[in-house]
Scaffold this active site. Structure first.
Site, PDB file in Angstrom:
ATOM      1  N   GLU A  26       0.827  -1.213   0.000  1.00 15.13           N
ATOM      2  CA  GLU A  26       0.000   0.000   0.000  1.00 15.13           C
ATOM      3  C   GLU A  26       0.862   1.264   0.000  1.00 15.13           C
ATOM      4  O   GLU A  26       2.043   1.221   0.348  1.00 15.13           O
ATOM      5  CB  GLU A  26      -0.928   0.009   1.223  1.00 15.13           C
ATOM      6  CG  GLU A  26      -0.201   0.040   2.557  1.00 15.13           C
ATOM      7  CD  GLU A  26      -1.068   0.559   3.699  1.00 15.13           C
ATOM      8  OE1 GLU A  26      -1.562   1.700   3.597  1.00 15.13           O
ATOM      9  OE2 GLU A  26      -1.231  -0.167   4.696  1.00 15.13           O
ATOM     10  N   VAL A 107      -5.470   0.251   3.195  1.00 16.55           N
ATOM     11  CA  VAL A 107      -5.662  -1.198   3.074  1.00 16.55           C
ATOM     12  C   VAL A 107      -6.887  -1.486   2.211  1.00 16.55           C
ATOM     13  O   VAL A 107      -6.840  -2.310   1.287  1.00 16.55           O
ATOM     14  CB  VAL A 107      -5.785  -1.856   4.464  1.00 16.55           C
ATOM     15  CG1 VAL A 107      -6.253  -3.308   4.343  1.00 16.55           C
ATOM     16  CG2 VAL A 107      -4.443  -1.789   5.194  1.00 16.55           C
ATOM     17  N   ASP A 139     -16.703   5.090  14.393  1.00 17.38           N
ATOM     18  CA  ASP A 139     -15.482   5.066  13.584  1.00 17.38           C
ATOM     19  C   ASP A 139     -14.979   3.633  13.442  1.00 17.38           C
ATOM     20  O   ASP A 139     -14.302   3.096  14.322  1.00 17.38           O
ATOM     21  CB  ASP A 139     -14.408   5.978  14.194  1.00 17.38           C
ATOM     22  CG  ASP A 139     -13.215   6.138  13.257  1.00 17.38           C
ATOM     23  OD1 ASP A 139     -13.157   5.427  12.221  1.00 17.38           O
ATOM     24  OD2 ASP A 139     -12.346   6.971  13.550  1.00 17.38           O
ATOM     25  N   SER A 141     -13.045   1.320  10.574  1.00 19.60           N
ATOM     26  CA  SER A 141     -12.304   1.449   9.318  1.00 19.60           C
ATOM     27  C   SER A 141     -12.980   0.704   8.174  1.00 19.60           C
ATOM     28  O   SER A 141     -13.473  -0.417   8.344  1.00 19.60           O
ATOM     29  CB  SER A 141     -10.889   0.904   9.503  1.00 19.60           C
ATOM     30  OG  SER A 141     -10.198   0.952   8.272  1.00 19.60           O
ATOM     31  N   ALA A 142     -12.936   1.327   6.995  1.00 18.72           N
ATOM     32  CA  ALA A 142     -13.429   0.671   5.781  1.00 18.72           C
ATOM     33  C   ALA A 142     -12.622  -0.590   5.464  1.00 18.72           C
ATOM     34  O   ALA A 142     -13.063  -1.439   4.691  1.00 18.72           O
ATOM     35  CB  ALA A 142     -13.372   1.645   4.602  1.00 18.72           C
ATOM     36  N   ASP A 143     -11.449  -0.714   6.066  1.00 23.43           N
ATOM     37  CA  ASP A 143     -10.629  -1.921   5.840  1.00 23.43           C
ATOM     38  C   ASP A 143     -11.411  -3.186   6.208  1.00 23.43           C
ATOM     39  O   ASP A 143     -11.250  -4.228   5.563  1.00 23.43           O
ATOM     40  CB  ASP A 143      -9.360  -1.895   6.708  1.00 23.43           C
ATOM     41  CG  ASP A 143      -8.398  -0.774   6.342  1.00 23.43           C
ATOM     42  OD1 ASP A 143      -8.610  -0.102   5.318  1.00 23.43           O
ATOM     43  OD2 ASP A 143      -7.431  -0.584   7.108  1.00 23.43           O
ATOM     44  N   LYS A 160      -3.259  -2.428  16.356  1.00 17.56           N
ATOM     45  CA  LYS A 160      -2.691  -1.770  17.535  1.00 17.56           C
ATOM     46  C   LYS A 160      -3.804  -1.317  18.455  1.00 17.56           C
ATOM     47  O   LYS A 160      -4.955  -1.165  18.033  1.00 17.56           O
ATOM     48  CB  LYS A 160      -1.768  -0.623  17.140  1.00 17.56           C
ATOM     49  CG  LYS A 160      -2.351   0.408  16.236  1.00 17.56           C
ATOM     50  CD  LYS A 160      -1.290   1.415  15.851  1.00 17.56           C
ATOM     51  CE  LYS A 160      -0.517   0.991  14.625  1.00 17.56           C
ATOM     52  NZ  LYS A 160      -1.344   0.629  13.469  1.00 17.56           N
TER      53      LYS A 160
END
Ligand code: PSU
Ligand code: MN
Length: 309
Positions: A26, A107, A139, A141-143, A160
């Protein structure tokens, strides 16, 4: 599907023609995940590590209206230095390509581009996930959605604890994404080898991991997999130290009203300051380690390509 948006570097084009194993990388980690010049050095070192393992690296970015599969040195340098490089997840791809802006792929966006290019293994540092406090901020992540639907295995060092690791794993389970430990039973927490959570399965070798991926995709079980590879012992941080710094960085982000796509880059850069650079050193080490192991998985998977895929 219209593949005219894809532009391959000569190296990746040749690898495709020769049926070599290819590993996607990426560009958000370069533009928004690490400072210059360590980001450029790491990007190039990671590409070389993948070559040493007998695979071909394909660093992905959006440039001039095209999806670039494999970047030149000058492009990597521009992305490493660039201050006006957009951070691109799934929702941003149309806008950035249509306006011909430069975009660093996260990602989620890298998975999409890799899948379009027929690349099924992708090496990075850490994935996005369910942020702490997501029950009010939403919130997430779109990942994670991308892992649910796009057929690319993501090799990372876990998640993390700027994220809620437990909720991230719950989300992946709900969406049927296998979480495979790379020679471990424990889900790693990026800066440290262990979290309090387990993985779904211990991938005891690159062959075993490739075999599971092959079966998944042979059966048409759409979506990716997380291959969670713990940071090497000698590079990990003290849990108490990193926990304290993460708590402080999250509080500061909140106080400053940082939200949305700015959150992860802010936290990464603040952790580097709070740790006097230790988080960056660990981040670089774990990405390189992921490159070694991810390339081995890609080589094994490439040997198992079905004739009908
Ligand atoms: N974690 C890292 N370094 C990174 C990222 C995550 O240690 O550079 C980047 C990746 O590109 C990931 C993105 O896809 O942050 C997630 O951003 P968000 O949390 O806004 O979805
Ligand atoms: Mn987010």
């Amino acid at each position: 599907m219209n593949t005219s948006y894809l532009v391959y570097s000569p190296e990746v084009k040749e690898a495709k023609e020769q049926g070599k194993a290819i590993v996607a990388l990426e560009s958000t980690i370069i533009s928004h995940g690490m400072p210059y010049p360590q980001n450029l050095e790491t990007a190039e070192d990671v590409e070389n590590i993948i070559r040493q393992q007998g695979a071909v690296p394909a660093t992905i970015a959006l440039i001039d209206g095209k999806i670039r599969i494999g970047m030149t040195h000058d492009e990597l340098e521009a992305f490493a230095k660039g201050e006006d490089i957009a951070k691109v997840s799934r929702r941003d791809i149309p806008q950035i390509l249509a306006s011909k802006q430069a975009g660093a792929t996260t990602v989620s966006a890298t998975m999409i581009c890799a899948a379009l290019a027929g690349i099924d293994v992708f090496v990075t540092g850490g994935i996005g996930g369910v942020h702490r406090g997501a029950e009010t901020t939403m919130d997430i992540s779109a990942d994670l959605q991308e892992l649910a639907k796009t057929n690319v295995a993501v090799v990372c060092a876990g998640a993390k604890s700027i994220l809620d690791i437990g909720l991230t794993l719950e989300y992946l389970e709900t969406h049927g994404v296998p979480v495979i430990g790379y020679e471990t039973d424990t889900f790693p927490a990026f800066y440290t080898r262990e979290s309090e959570f387990g993985v779904d399965v211990n991938g005891t070798s690159p062959e075993a991991i490739a075999e599971m991926l092959r079966v998944k995709w042979d059966l048409g079980l759409h979506g990716g997999a997380v291959i969670a590879n713990p940071v090497p012992t000698e590079d990990q941080m003290e849990k108490a130290d990193i926990d304290r710094m993460i708590a402080q960085a999250i509080q500061e982000a909140k106080d400053q009203g940082i939200k949305g796509k700015d959150t992860t880059p802010y936290l990464l850069s603040r952790l580097k300051e709070l740790s006097d650079g230790a988080t960056l050193t660990t981040n670089i080490a774990l990405v390189k380690h992921n490159a070694v192991n991810g390339a081995q998985v890609a080589v094994e998977l490439n040997k198992r390509k079905s004739s009908d895929s």
